[in-house]
Design a protein around this motif. Structure first.
Motif, PDB file in Angstrom:
ATOM      1  N   ILE A  67      -9.669 -19.447  32.055  1.00 39.35           N
ATOM      2  CA  ILE A  67      -9.413 -18.208  31.320  1.00 39.35           C
ATOM      3  C   ILE A  67     -10.534 -18.024  30.309  1.00 39.35           C
ATOM      4  O   ILE A  67     -10.841 -18.927  29.529  1.00 39.35           O
ATOM      5  N   VAL A  68     -11.154 -16.854  30.353  1.00 36.28           N
ATOM      6  CA  VAL A  68     -12.214 -16.491  29.409  1.00 36.28           C
ATOM      7  C   VAL A  68     -11.618 -15.480  28.438  1.00 36.28           C
ATOM      8  O   VAL A  68     -11.088 -14.447  28.857  1.00 36.28           O
ATOM      9  N   VAL A  69     -11.676 -15.804  27.156  1.00 37.37           N
ATOM     10  CA  VAL A  69     -11.098 -14.923  26.136  1.00 37.37           C
ATOM     11  C   VAL A  69     -12.204 -14.335  25.274  1.00 37.37           C
ATOM     12  O   VAL A  69     -13.277 -14.913  25.126  1.00 37.37           O
ATOM     13  N   GLY A  70     -11.899 -13.180  24.719  1.00 33.96           N
ATOM     14  CA  GLY A  70     -12.821 -12.520  23.814  1.00 33.96           C
ATOM     15  C   GLY A  70     -12.121 -11.400  23.081  1.00 33.96           C
ATOM     16  O   GLY A  70     -11.007 -11.006  23.444  1.00 33.96           O
ATOM     17  N   LEU A  71     -12.783 -10.916  22.069  1.00 29.20           N
ATOM     18  CA  LEU A  71     -12.296  -9.741  21.358  1.00 29.20           C
ATOM     19  C   LEU A  71     -12.438  -8.522  22.252  1.00 29.20           C
ATOM     20  O   LEU A  71     -13.210  -8.530  23.216  1.00 29.20           O
ATOM     21  N   ASP A  74     -15.773  -7.376  23.313  1.00 26.24           N
ATOM     22  CA  ASP A  74     -16.463  -8.250  24.260  1.00 26.24           C
ATOM     23  C   ASP A  74     -15.763  -8.310  25.620  1.00 26.24           C
ATOM     24  O   ASP A  74     -16.057  -9.189  26.431  1.00 26.24           O
ATOM     25  N   ARG A  75     -14.855  -7.377  25.873  1.00 27.39           N
ATOM     26  CA  ARG A  75     -14.071  -7.388  27.110  1.00 27.39           C
ATOM     27  C   ARG A  75     -14.965  -7.439  28.355  1.00 27.39           C
ATOM     28  O   ARG A  75     -14.763  -8.255  29.245  1.00 27.39           O
ATOM     29  N   ARG A  76     -15.983  -6.590  28.436  1.00 32.96           N
ATOM     30  CA  ARG A  76     -16.849  -6.563  29.634  1.00 32.96           C
ATOM     31  C   ARG A  76     -17.629  -7.872  29.782  1.00 32.96           C
ATOM     32  O   ARG A  76     -17.850  -8.349  30.895  1.00 32.96           O
ATOM     33  N   ILE A  77     -18.052  -8.423  28.673  1.00 33.70           N
ATOM     34  CA  ILE A  77     -18.758  -9.711  28.706  1.00 33.70           C
ATOM     35  C   ILE A  77     -17.810 -10.792  29.236  1.00 33.70           C
ATOM     36  O   ILE A  77     -18.184 -11.596  30.094  1.00 33.70           O
ATOM     37  N   ALA A  78     -16.577 -10.812  28.719  1.00 36.96           N
ATOM     38  CA  ALA A  78     -15.592 -11.807  29.175  1.00 36.96           C
ATOM     39  C   ALA A  78     -15.318 -11.634  30.668  1.00 36.96           C
ATOM     40  O   ALA A  78     -15.210 -12.624  31.409  1.00 36.96           O
ATOM     41  N   GLU A  79     -15.224 -10.399  31.131  1.00 37.98           N
ATOM     42  CA  GLU A  79     -14.978 -10.145  32.561  1.00 37.98           C
ATOM     43  C   GLU A  79     -16.150 -10.633  33.410  1.00 37.98           C
ATOM     44  O   GLU A  79     -15.953 -11.228  34.468  1.00 37.98           O
ATOM     45  N   TYR A  80     -17.364 -10.391  32.951  1.00 31.89           N
ATOM     46  CA  TYR A  80     -18.563 -10.856  33.655  1.00 31.89           C
ATOM     47  C   TYR A  80     -18.573 -12.380  33.762  1.00 31.89           C
ATOM     48  O   TYR A  80     -18.825 -12.952  34.831  1.00 31.89           O
ATOM     49  N   ALA A  84     -18.032 -14.946  37.127  1.00 33.94           N
ATOM     50  CA  ALA A  84     -19.003 -15.975  37.520  1.00 33.94           C
ATOM     51  C   ALA A  84     -18.317 -17.307  37.819  1.00 33.94           C
ATOM     52  O   ALA A  84     -18.811 -18.094  38.626  1.00 33.94           O
ATOM     53  N   GLY A  85     -17.179 -17.545  37.175  1.00 35.11           N
ATOM     54  CA  GLY A  85     -16.453 -18.794  37.384  1.00 35.11           C
ATOM     55  C   GLY A  85     -15.171 -18.611  38.172  1.00 35.11           C
ATOM     56  O   GLY A  85     -14.339 -19.514  38.208  1.00 35.11           O
ATOM     57  N   ASN A  86     -15.009 -17.425  38.787  1.00 37.71           N
ATOM     58  CA  ASN A  86     -13.797 -17.114  39.542  1.00 37.71           C
ATOM     59  C   ASN A  86     -12.558 -17.394  38.681  1.00 37.71           C
ATOM     60  O   ASN A  86     -11.606 -18.032  39.116  1.00 37.71           O
ATOM     61  N   GLY A  87     -12.615 -16.886  37.439  1.00 32.71           N
ATOM     62  CA  GLY A  87     -11.506 -17.048  36.508  1.00 32.71           C
ATOM     63  C   GLY A  87     -10.953 -15.703  36.111  1.00 32.71           C
ATOM     64  O   GLY A  87     -11.199 -14.692  36.788  1.00 32.71           O
ATOM     65  N   ARG A  88     -10.211 -15.683  35.015  1.00 32.94           N
ATOM     66  CA  ARG A  88      -9.631 -14.442  34.507  1.00 32.94           C
ATOM     67  C   ARG A  88     -10.101 -14.198  33.086  1.00 32.94           C
ATOM     68  O   ARG A  88     -10.248 -15.145  32.316  1.00 32.94           O
TER      69      ARG A  88
END
Length: 195
Positions: A67-71, A74-80, A84-88
């Motif tokens: 799971i990649v979290v962000g403010l 930074d939503r698009r950065i977190a999605e990118y 890359a890691g096949n995560g969420r």
């Protein structure tokens, strides 16, 4: 009473259950949380570098729940990075973030409040720090610090520095949990430091 110097955070039963549902949505496996957000420009790391780290985590732990979290900004950065890691990617509330950290098996984060949340729950942490800011390291927290070569940016921190620290945490988790924060690395690069 909290006799240690670690932060004391409380997570309600409902918050724990909600975090468990978020982690369990990806099935069984090691839970790895990557935080990409920080309020200081000097503590922002390039998204492409975070993406390489996420891909490395997936290669090393194919069944990991990433799971990649962000403010929200930074939503698009977190999605990118998550892609890359096949995560969420998740933009959690503060309380959701605290509960996610509590349930994580490992956290990767720049020097932010997320590091201190990891300290509160003694969760294994790979943290990125600016040179000269070592005094802000989380207290008594398992994992490794990756220290840059500048007070002004993380530019000197490479993907290899961070993935080596992650590999050390993975190895320690498998071999003998828990382990002390900043345990010395054999042959560590200048970017890695003992706590």
């Amino acid at each position: 009473k909290n006799p240690s110097k670690r932060p004391l955070l409380v997570v309600s039963a409902g918050e724990r259950a909600a975090a468990r549902r978020l982690w369990d949505a990806d099935g069984p496996g090691m839970s790895v949380l990557v935080n990409v957000s920080t309020n200081g420009a000097e503590r922002r790391w390039a998204p492409v570098r975070f993406a390489a780290v996420a891909a490395h985590i997936r290669r090393r732990r194919p069944n990991a729940r990433l799971i990649v979290v962000g403010l929200d900004r930074d939503r698009r950065i977190a999605e990118y990075i998550a892609a890359a890691g096949n995560g969420r990617a998740i933009v959690p509330t503060l309380r959701e973030l605290i509960a996610l950290v509590k349930r994580a098996d490992m956290i990767v984060s720049p020097d932010t409040a997320v590091c201190h949340m990891a300290s509160a729950f003694r969760r294994p942490l790979v943290s990125l720090h600016n040179l000269g800011k070592e005094h802000w390291q989380p207290y008594d927290t398992p994992g490794f610090r990756v220290i840059g070569q500048s007070e002004d940016s993380f530019d000197g921190i490479t993907e290899r520095d961070v993935t080596r620290a992650i590999d050390q945490v993975f190895n320690e988790l498998v071999l003998r949990p828990p382990f002390p924060y900043g345990a010395p690395l054999i042959g560590a690069s200048p970017g890695l430091a003992a706590g």
